[in-house]
Design a protein around this motif. Structure first.
Motif, mmCIF file in Angstrom:
data_model
loop_
_atom_site.group_PDB
_atom_site.id
_atom_site.type_symbol
_atom_site.label_atom_id
_atom_site.label_comp_id
_atom_site.label_asym_id
_atom_site.label_seq_id
_atom_site.Cartn_x
_atom_site.Cartn_y
_atom_site.Cartn_z
ATOM 1 N N SER A 1 -26.939 -7.005 10.936
ATOM 2 C CA SER A 1 -27.170 -8.423 10.673
ATOM 3 C C SER A 1 -28.234 -8.952 11.634
ATOM 4 C CB SER A 1 -25.863 -9.211 10.861
ATOM 5 O OG SER A 1 -26.098 -10.602 10.724
ATOM 6 N N PHE B 1 -23.170 -17.810 10.563
ATOM 7 C CA PHE B 1 -21.938 -17.206 11.090
ATOM 8 C C PHE B 1 -20.713 -17.758 10.343
ATOM 9 C CE2 PHE B 1 -24.596 -16.635 15.044
ATOM 10 C CZ PHE B 1 -24.531 -15.248 15.062
ATOM 11 N N ASN B 2 -20.717 -19.069 10.086
ATOM 12 C CA ASN B 2 -19.580 -19.671 9.379
ATOM 13 C C ASN B 2 -19.504 -19.191 7.941
ATOM 14 O OD1 ASN B 2 -18.974 -21.173 11.709
ATOM 15 N ND2 ASN B 2 -20.368 -22.811 11.099
ATOM 16 N N ALA C 1 -20.573 -16.371 6.802
ATOM 17 C CA ALA C 1 -20.118 -14.976 6.819
ATOM 18 C C ALA C 1 -18.607 -14.898 7.039
ATOM 19 C CB ALA C 1 -20.856 -14.208 7.915
ATOM 20 N N ARG C 2 -18.088 -15.761 7.916
ATOM 21 C CA ARG C 2 -16.630 -15.766 8.162
ATOM 22 C C ARG C 2 -15.885 -16.109 6.882
ATOM 23 N NH1 ARG C 2 -16.433 -19.821 11.415
ATOM 24 N NH2 ARG C 2 -17.525 -18.636 13.023
ATOM 25 N N ILE D 1 -16.005 -11.778 7.130
ATOM 26 C CA ILE D 1 -16.646 -11.043 8.222
ATOM 27 C C ILE D 1 -16.013 -11.441 9.550
ATOM 28 C CG2 ILE D 1 -18.792 -10.639 9.490
ATOM 29 C CD1 ILE D 1 -18.880 -9.390 6.772
ATOM 30 N N THR D 2 -15.413 -10.465 10.236
ATOM 31 C CA THR D 2 -14.801 -10.730 11.546
ATOM 32 C C THR D 2 -15.606 -10.141 12.696
ATOM 33 O OG1 THR D 2 -13.408 -8.763 11.267
ATOM 34 C CG2 THR D 2 -12.472 -10.899 10.596
ATOM 35 N N THR D 3 -16.425 -9.130 12.415
ATOM 36 C CA THR D 3 -17.229 -8.470 13.452
ATOM 37 C C THR D 3 -18.593 -8.149 12.859
ATOM 38 O OG1 THR D 3 -15.244 -7.444 14.405
ATOM 39 C CG2 THR D 3 -17.375 -6.497 15.029
ATOM 40 N N LEU D 4 -19.638 -8.298 13.660
ATOM 41 C CA LEU D 4 -20.974 -7.966 13.166
ATOM 42 C C LEU D 4 -21.876 -7.568 14.326
ATOM 43 C CD1 LEU D 4 -22.702 -11.348 12.164
ATOM 44 C CD2 LEU D 4 -20.684 -11.214 13.568
ATOM 45 N N LYS E 1 -17.871 -10.850 17.914
ATOM 46 C CA LYS E 1 -16.743 -11.303 17.115
ATOM 47 C C LYS E 1 -17.185 -12.605 16.433
ATOM 48 C CE LYS E 1 -12.950 -9.327 19.817
ATOM 49 N NZ LYS E 1 -12.073 -8.796 18.763
ATOM 50 N N ASN E 2 -16.845 -12.755 15.172
ATOM 51 C CA ASN E 2 -17.365 -13.894 14.417
ATOM 52 C C ASN E 2 -16.470 -15.122 14.609
ATOM 53 O OD1 ASN E 2 -19.029 -15.370 12.821
ATOM 54 N ND2 ASN E 2 -18.317 -14.496 10.882
ATOM 55 N N MET F 1 -18.866 -15.035 22.044
ATOM 56 C CA MET F 1 -18.663 -14.244 20.829
ATOM 57 C C MET F 1 -18.723 -12.735 21.113
ATOM 58 S SD MET F 1 -21.296 -16.396 18.365
ATOM 59 C CE MET F 1 -20.819 -15.638 16.818
#
Length: 460
Positions: free
Chosen positions: A107, A147-148, A150-151, A155-158, A176-177, A186
């Protein structure tokens, strides 16, 4: 003879004094702080929770119908049928599906944030073919609304990577997202750094256009090799300094070099390679490059032609991160098949990963994986949801070096969990609730868990 004795005594005394002097006058030991921007991540408030009656995909090949998942103190403590958790908050997930939190290994959120503007386009240090000294984390803008979004897609990790303009583009960082005003808030504790490298057209066309090396693919290889030759000498100098100091000597430390610090971390196995590489023959050369300098060649990103060398990738322990159906946008991306991921995955000990490289598709990596499963099964494979989910969970965690912490619903792992409205491989599925370390960070029905970027406040 009588004249020689005093001289020998003096020599012995002198040698003794010199020896004592070496240990007494040592300068302070010079050590390099390998984590100068440490994680300040704090687990958000959570309570003991049991999610009941769902279809559970564990991320490691198992599907359990009508199952429960228990989360205590941020960890998975039980997965199975008819579980009891005294004093726990109960979430009835009948008719819903549960998976591990989704992980995107590729990402550029935060370094190419939305809205797209030159003033905060900070992902590509296109000033030199080798820029191992730059770190993506120093460009991350935590207020990127991406980021929001994706959450909301689970998505919890990227992993945030630099761009692919350079042979060696710089360090990536795993996040961590969670909503946070800082990158450090993060930063995934104890996750290894990644190093972005790039094969093929991007570096040779950028620098060739400037009439400097690399102008060709052989120029690319020469650039990598020269960088690691210099890094090897740098590592040797520091190893000698450490050994001499430990022996009581007072050596002069090598001159610090940020670029070579990162490459030395690769040689010492502390930093994982993430290699933008489309073509089969180039991936195999990068594997050999790693063998030449005694480091592991890590994960190949985009990997359009990975299906041609699936056996070699598995044998060498490389992950391949791929798209389901992006290809043909440049010459090196032409020779694609829709079964690319499936073919790579079909080999024993393989590590097939589905990635986004996009602020849009990161919001639906579950559907990207669904497309792969559909195309593969239409052409003779027999993939099930319980296996395909590994492409965006456990295999992705392996690629990032965090598989001992997350990526699956196993006892002791971090409670990174997504509750889906239905089968996550359906186009209609939505991530209804998302948990990171057992704390709810998104709820489709509750605005209290729908974080907004500071950038968006007051914009409507």
């Amino acid at each position: 003879m009588t004249k020689m004795m005093p001289s020998l005594v003096m020599l012995a005394v002198t040698a003794s004094l010199v020896g004592c002097g070496q240990s007494e006058v040592q300068d302070p030991k010079v050590t390099i702080n390998k984590n100068p921007y440490p994680s300040t991540y704090q687990v958000l408030p959570s309570s003991k929770t049991i999610i009941k009656n769902a279809t559970v995909l564990t991320g490691v090949g198992e599907r359990i119908d009508n199952a429960d998942v228990v989360m205590v103190d941020g960890k998975i403590t039980a997965v199975g049928l008819n579980l009891i958790a005294e004093g726990a908050s109960v979430v009835d997930a009948k008719g819903k599906w549960i998976t591990p939190g989704i992980i995107d290994v590729h990402s550029h959120l935060g370094v190419y944030p939305s809205p797209n503007a030159e003033s905060h386009s900070d992902g590509n240090e296109m000033t030199s073919p080798v820029t191992a000294e730059v770190w993506a984390e120093h460009s991350v803008w935590p207020q990127d609304p991406g980021f929001n979004r994706a959450r909301e897609g689970g998505i919890t990790t990227l992993q945030i990577l630099p761009g692919s303009a350079n042979l060696v583009g710089g360090r990536g960082v795993t996040l961590k997202n969670v909503p946070s005003p800082t990158m450090q808030g993060m930063k995934f504790p104890d996750a290894p750094y990644g190093l972005k490298m790039a094969c093929g057209e991007n570096p040779k066309m950028l620098y060739g256009g400037r009439k400097v090396q690399p102008m060709t693919r052989m120029g690319n290889m020469a650039g990598y090799r020269q960088a690691f030759i210099e890094a090897t000498e740098y590592k040797r100098a520091w190893d000698k300094y450490d050994a001499d100091y430990a022996a009581g000597k007072n050596p002069t430390p090598p001159e610090r070099d940020l670029n070579k610090d990162t490459l030395r971390g690769v040689l010492e196995g502390e930093i994982l390679i993430h290699n933008h590489c489309y073509k089969a023959e180039e991936m195999v050369m990068m594997i050999d490059l790693g063998k030449e300098f005694n480091y592991h060649s890590g994960t190949f990103h985009h990997a359009i032609e990975a299906y041609k060398i699936a056996d070699e990738l598995a044998e060498n322990g490389n992950c391949a991160a791929m798209w389901p159906d992006w290809w043909g946008f440049k010459m090196e991306a032409y020779d694609m098949v829709l079964e690319n991921v499936a073919i790579v995955d079909s080999v024993k000990n393989s590590c097939a990963v589905v990635h986004s490289d996009s602020a849009i598709t990161i919001q639906r990596l579950n559907q990207e994986s669904a497309k792969i499963m559909h195309n593969a099964n239409a052409n003779g494979f027999d993939y099930k949801e319980e296996h395909a989910i590994s492409w965006i969970t456990s295999n992705a965690a392996k690629s990032l070096g965090i598989a001992d912490k997350t990526g699956s619903l196993e006892v002791g792992k971090n409670a990174d969990v997504v509750i889906w409205s239905s089968n996550p491989f359906s186009v209609y599925a939505k991530a209804e609730q998302v948990f990171i370390d057992g704390a709810k960070v998104y709820d489709h029905q509750d605005e209290r868990y729908q974080a907004q970027s500071d950038f968006l406040l007051g914009q409507e």
